[in-house]
Design an enzyme around this catalytic site. Structure first.
Site, short mmCIF file in Angstrom:
data_model
loop_
_atom_site.label_atom_id
_atom_site.label_comp_id
_atom_site.label_asym_id
_atom_site.label_seq_id
_atom_site.Cartn_x
_atom_site.Cartn_y
_atom_site.Cartn_z
N GLY A 1 48.08 31.26 42.34
CA GLY A 1 47.23 30.92 41.23
C GLY A 1 46.68 29.71 41.04
CG ASN B 1 38.28 39.65 39.53
OD1 ASN B 1 38.36 41.03 39.95
ND2 ASN B 1 39.33 38.93 39.56
CE LYS C 1 39.57 44.52 45.63
NZ LYS C 1 40.03 43.88 44.48
CB SER C 2 44.86 46.34 45.67
OG SER C 2 45.55 45.27 45.56
CB ILE D 1 50.72 34.82 37.94
CG1 ILE D 1 49.58 33.84 38.31
CG2 ILE D 1 52.06 34.42 37.44
CD1 ILE D 1 49.31 33.10 36.84
N GLY E 1 37.76 46.33 39.86
CA GLY E 1 38.13 47.24 39.47
C GLY E 1 38.61 48.20 40.81
CG LEU E 2 42.36 48.59 41.34
CD1 LEU E 2 42.66 49.40 40.16
CD2 LEU E 2 43.39 48.11 42.33
CB CYS F 1 44.67 45.25 38.88
SG CYS F 1 43.11 45.15 38.47
O1 RRO Z 1 39.89 44.78 41.95
C1 RRO Z 1 40.11 43.83 40.83
O2 RRO Z 1 39.38 44.09 40.12
C2 RRO Z 1 41.33 43.21 40.81
C3 RRO Z 1 42.49 43.47 41.36
BR1 RRO Z 1 42.73 44.75 42.42
C4 RRO Z 1 43.34 42.37 41.30
O3 RRO Z 1 44.77 42.64 41.40
N1 RRO Z 1 43.37 41.45 40.42
C5 RRO Z 1 42.04 41.37 39.97
O4 RRO Z 1 41.86 40.22 39.20
N2 RRO Z 1 40.99 41.86 40.28
#
Ligand code: RRO
Length: 299
Positions: free
Chosen positions: A238, A69, A45-46, A186, A72-73, A125
């Site tokens: 994707g 989704n 996860k980021s 993507i 929100g990171l 994101c």
């Molecule tokens: O956390 C997210 O809401 C989120 C991220 Br970091 C992303 O890169 N892409 C996405 O669709 N959701």
């Protein structure tokens, strides 16, 4: 069965089918489970500088055509994440750290604080103020951030691109100029759903990112365009939910693929995709390298 072993974006992988960022990548245990289930590499996860709770819920909704989704990171900060990467590595596949920041300095701090087999820069994101696509839609910022992280780290650096622009190739070329090892295409497509009984947007954040089968043709087109214009490898993600989708993405020019939304049906999909690719290669008498970018060579 045909071997799928090879280099994907500077990593030597058993197979080119990876766990995509954001799905199951929040803990070491789930990264390890995805690796043991057959992922050639797993992406976290980021992760950013400070802990974040993310957007107010609902953060995810299943639509008929895919997932919407706006998480929100959410993440515990890089200071609390190294142990998860180390546990993830016990699954036997490389762990790629997806990271985000609001500036080159923030990206460098996060990358510098983590030991991973590769980094994937989240410049895409679609719904986070000051992060992701808000920066990643500017070619100059993409180049500068990529260059800063590449200087800091000696492992492969991938750049995940947003499709929510008129010209994704310009962003890919910027990543390449910045020294990226590969681009990943993507991230989700900016989208929205409204509850017709109440009139309210369904997501807490109102807008979010669409993934799943609906976005696969967009991803295939982006990968095809990027592969045609760039010298560095392209990793496709994707809407991949079966081996045929993966073969299509590879034919478009991907040297590896990532699977995200389709994992809501279980982790078995990872092995089923890589076995399907192998059997397809056997049936066609081809090697994986023959398949990559095939569509661009057909006249
Ligand atoms: O956390 C997210 O809401 C989120 C991220 Br970091 C992303 O890169 N892409 C996405 O669709 N959701």
């Amino acid at each position: 069965m045909a071997t799928l072993r090879g280099d994907v974006g500077g990593l030597e992988l058993e197979n080119p089918v990876m766990l995509a960022a954001g799905i199951l990548g929040t803990t070491g245990a789930s990264l390890r489970r995805a690796a043991l289930a057959g992922a050639g590499a797993v992406v976290t996860k980021s992760i950013g500088i400070e802990p974040r709770d993310g957007h107010p819920g609902p953060g995810i909704v299943h639509l008929g055509v895919g997932l919407l989704n706006a998480m929100g990171l959410p993440n515990p900060s890089y200071r609390e994440f190294q142990e998860e990467i180390d546990i993830g590595r016990t699954g036997g596949s490389p762990v790629v750290a997806s990271i985000f920041g609001s500036s080159p300095e923030e990206f460098v701090e996060v990358a510098g604080g983590l030991d991973a087999d590769a980094f994937e820069l989240n410049l895409s994101c679609p719904h986070a103020q000051g992060y992701g696509a808000e920066i990643g839609c500017h070619p100059g910022d993409v180049e500068e951030i990529t260059r800063a992280v590449v200087r800091e780290k000696s492992v492969p650096v991938w750049v995940k691109l947003t499709p929510n622009v008129a010209d994704i190739v310009a962003l890919g070329l910027s990543a390449e100029r910045g020294g990226a090892t590969a681009v990943v295409a993507i991230n989700t497509i900016k989208a929205m759903a409204i509850d017709v009984e109440s009139g309210y947007p369904i997501l807490g954040n109102r807008v979010g990112g669409l993934s799943g089968p609906a976005i696969k043709p967009v991803a295939v087109r982006c990968v095809y365009d990027l592969h045609s214009a760039l010298s560095i490898p392209v990793i496709g993600v994707g809407g991949i939910s079966c081996w045929q989708d993966a073969v299509e993405m590879i034919m478009a020019g991907a040297s590896g693929v990532q699977v995200g939304s389709a994992l809501s049906g279980g982790l078995d999909i990872l092995k089923s995709i890589s076995n399907g690719i192998s059997r397809y290669l056997d049936r066609k008498g081809m090697a994986l390298a023959d398949l990559s970018g095939l569509a661009g060579r057909q006249r």
